[in-house]
Design a protein around this motif. Structure first.
Motif, mmCIF file in Angstrom:
data_model
loop_
_atom_site.group_PDB
_atom_site.id
_atom_site.type_symbol
_atom_site.label_atom_id
_atom_site.label_comp_id
_atom_site.label_asym_id
_atom_site.label_seq_id
_atom_site.Cartn_x
_atom_site.Cartn_y
_atom_site.Cartn_z
ATOM 1 N N SER A 2 6.965 -0.968 18.523
ATOM 2 C CA SER A 2 6.184 0.054 18.036
ATOM 3 C C SER A 2 6.244 0.425 16.527
ATOM 4 C CB SER A 2 6.464 1.334 19.051
ATOM 5 O OG SER A 2 5.656 2.579 18.657
ATOM 6 N N VAL A 3 7.479 0.454 15.951
ATOM 7 C CA VAL A 3 7.724 0.856 14.645
ATOM 8 C C VAL A 3 7.032 -0.182 13.877
ATOM 9 C CG1 VAL A 3 9.484 1.316 12.836
ATOM 10 C CG2 VAL A 3 9.582 2.474 14.960
ATOM 11 N N PHE A 4 7.282 -1.420 14.080
ATOM 12 C CA PHE A 4 6.876 -2.467 13.333
ATOM 13 C C PHE A 4 5.197 -2.753 13.238
ATOM 14 C CE2 PHE A 4 6.019 -7.235 12.746
ATOM 15 C CZ PHE A 4 6.435 -7.289 11.391
ATOM 16 N N ASP A 27 0.305 -1.674 10.444
ATOM 17 C CA ASP A 27 -1.016 -1.033 10.163
ATOM 18 C C ASP A 27 -1.112 -0.272 9.041
ATOM 19 O OD1 ASP A 27 -1.804 -2.261 12.755
ATOM 20 O OD2 ASP A 27 -1.541 -0.589 13.937
ATOM 21 N N TRP A 28 0.038 0.590 8.859
ATOM 22 C CA TRP A 28 0.034 1.491 7.541
ATOM 23 C C TRP A 28 0.173 0.633 6.320
ATOM 24 C CZ3 TRP A 28 -0.170 6.253 5.716
ATOM 25 C CH2 TRP A 28 0.457 6.417 4.602
ATOM 26 N N ILE A 29 0.816 -0.460 6.224
ATOM 27 C CA ILE A 29 0.561 -1.244 4.867
ATOM 28 C C ILE A 29 -0.707 -1.836 4.978
ATOM 29 C CG2 ILE A 29 1.333 -3.379 3.947
ATOM 30 C CD1 ILE A 29 4.315 -2.976 5.349
ATOM 31 N N GLU A 30 -1.372 -2.148 5.948
ATOM 32 C CA GLU A 30 -2.747 -2.818 5.839
ATOM 33 C C GLU A 30 -3.781 -1.632 5.159
ATOM 34 O OE1 GLU A 30 -6.319 -4.927 8.568
ATOM 35 O OE2 GLU A 30 -4.795 -3.965 9.299
ATOM 36 N N TRP A 31 -3.665 -0.593 5.889
ATOM 37 C CA TRP A 31 -4.581 0.789 5.507
ATOM 38 C C TRP A 31 -4.155 1.266 4.054
ATOM 39 C CZ3 TRP A 31 -3.393 5.598 3.921
ATOM 40 C CH2 TRP A 31 -4.381 6.474 3.934
ATOM 41 N N SER A 32 -2.934 1.053 3.774
ATOM 42 C CA SER A 32 -2.540 1.622 2.551
ATOM 43 C C SER A 32 -3.213 0.502 1.315
ATOM 44 C CB SER A 32 -1.042 1.639 2.355
ATOM 45 O OG SER A 32 -0.626 2.134 1.216
ATOM 46 N N ALA A 33 -2.973 -0.475 1.533
ATOM 47 C CA ALA A 33 -3.191 -1.624 0.561
ATOM 48 C C ALA A 33 -4.962 -1.474 0.536
ATOM 49 C CB ALA A 33 -3.257 -3.051 0.969
ATOM 50 N N ASP A 48 -7.080 11.658 2.619
ATOM 51 C CA ASP A 48 -6.935 10.436 3.577
ATOM 52 C C ASP A 48 -5.667 10.288 3.895
ATOM 53 O OD1 ASP A 48 -9.561 10.503 3.664
ATOM 54 O OD2 ASP A 48 -9.929 8.745 2.222
ATOM 55 N N TYR A 49 -4.608 10.277 2.717
ATOM 56 C CA TYR A 49 -3.022 10.130 3.016
ATOM 57 C C TYR A 49 -2.537 11.104 3.713
ATOM 58 C CZ TYR A 49 -2.442 5.893 0.122
ATOM 59 O OH TYR A 49 -2.337 4.763 -0.502
ATOM 60 N N VAL A 50 -2.969 12.103 3.469
ATOM 61 C CA VAL A 50 -2.217 13.266 4.358
ATOM 62 C C VAL A 50 -2.619 13.136 5.778
ATOM 63 C CG1 VAL A 50 -2.231 15.853 4.816
ATOM 64 C CG2 VAL A 50 -2.016 14.978 2.488
ATOM 65 N N SER A 51 -3.962 13.084 6.190
ATOM 66 C CA SER A 51 -4.440 13.026 7.265
ATOM 67 C C SER A 51 -3.919 11.730 8.231
ATOM 68 C CB SER A 51 -5.908 12.731 7.502
ATOM 69 O OG SER A 51 -6.411 11.745 7.114
ATOM 70 N N ARG A 52 -3.618 10.706 7.299
ATOM 71 C CA ARG A 52 -2.986 9.507 7.940
ATOM 72 C C ARG A 52 -1.559 9.810 8.449
ATOM 73 N NH1 ARG A 52 -5.006 4.248 9.692
ATOM 74 N NH2 ARG A 52 -2.981 3.040 9.904
#
Length: 132
Positions: free
Chosen positions: A17-19, A24-30, A81-85
């Protein structure tokens, strides 16, 4: 299922789950960083073209103020967007990273050591040593 297998299963599920969330976070952040970089590039180019496009100093100053205000709004939107994420982090992941509250047991109060009173014999010995 014995206790060890249960613990291994739970750790495996939490790890996946963490991985998965991290990927997903890395993809969205990129992707978000590319959007921000594009907005910075657009702002920089508009600032470079501004002296050519305006007719006077007052117009330049007004256009400069407007462009900075618009760019500030764009950056505010990105930060929202970052805060909501971050607010959308799944509860099971929050629980993993929440520090456990450890209650400390109250230690019994230590008594101060009793003070020794000087006896007359010790006082007279110390006087004799000083005299000698």
């Amino acid at each position: 299922m014995n206790r060890l297998e249960e613990i291994q299963s739970r750790i495996s599920d939490q790890g996946k789950s963490v991985f998965g969330y991290t990927v997903d976070w890395i993809e969205w952040s990129a992707k978000k960083n590319l959007e921000i970089a594009e907005d910075f590039a657009d702002f920089t180019v508009s600032q470079l073209r501004l002296p050519v496009e305006v007719s006077g100093f007052a117009d330049f100053r007004h256009s400069m103020r407007d462009s900075y205000g618009e760019f500030g709004d764009v950056l505010k939107h990105h930060s929202e967007d970052y805060v909501s994420r971050l607010k959308d982090v799944p509860e099971d992941l929050r629980e993993i990273f929440q520090p456990k509250k450890v209650t400390k047991k109250a230690a019994p109060a230590k008594k101060a050591p009793a003070r020794k009173k000087a006896t007359k014999a010790k006082a007279s010995k110390s006087k004799a040593k000083k005299a000698a």
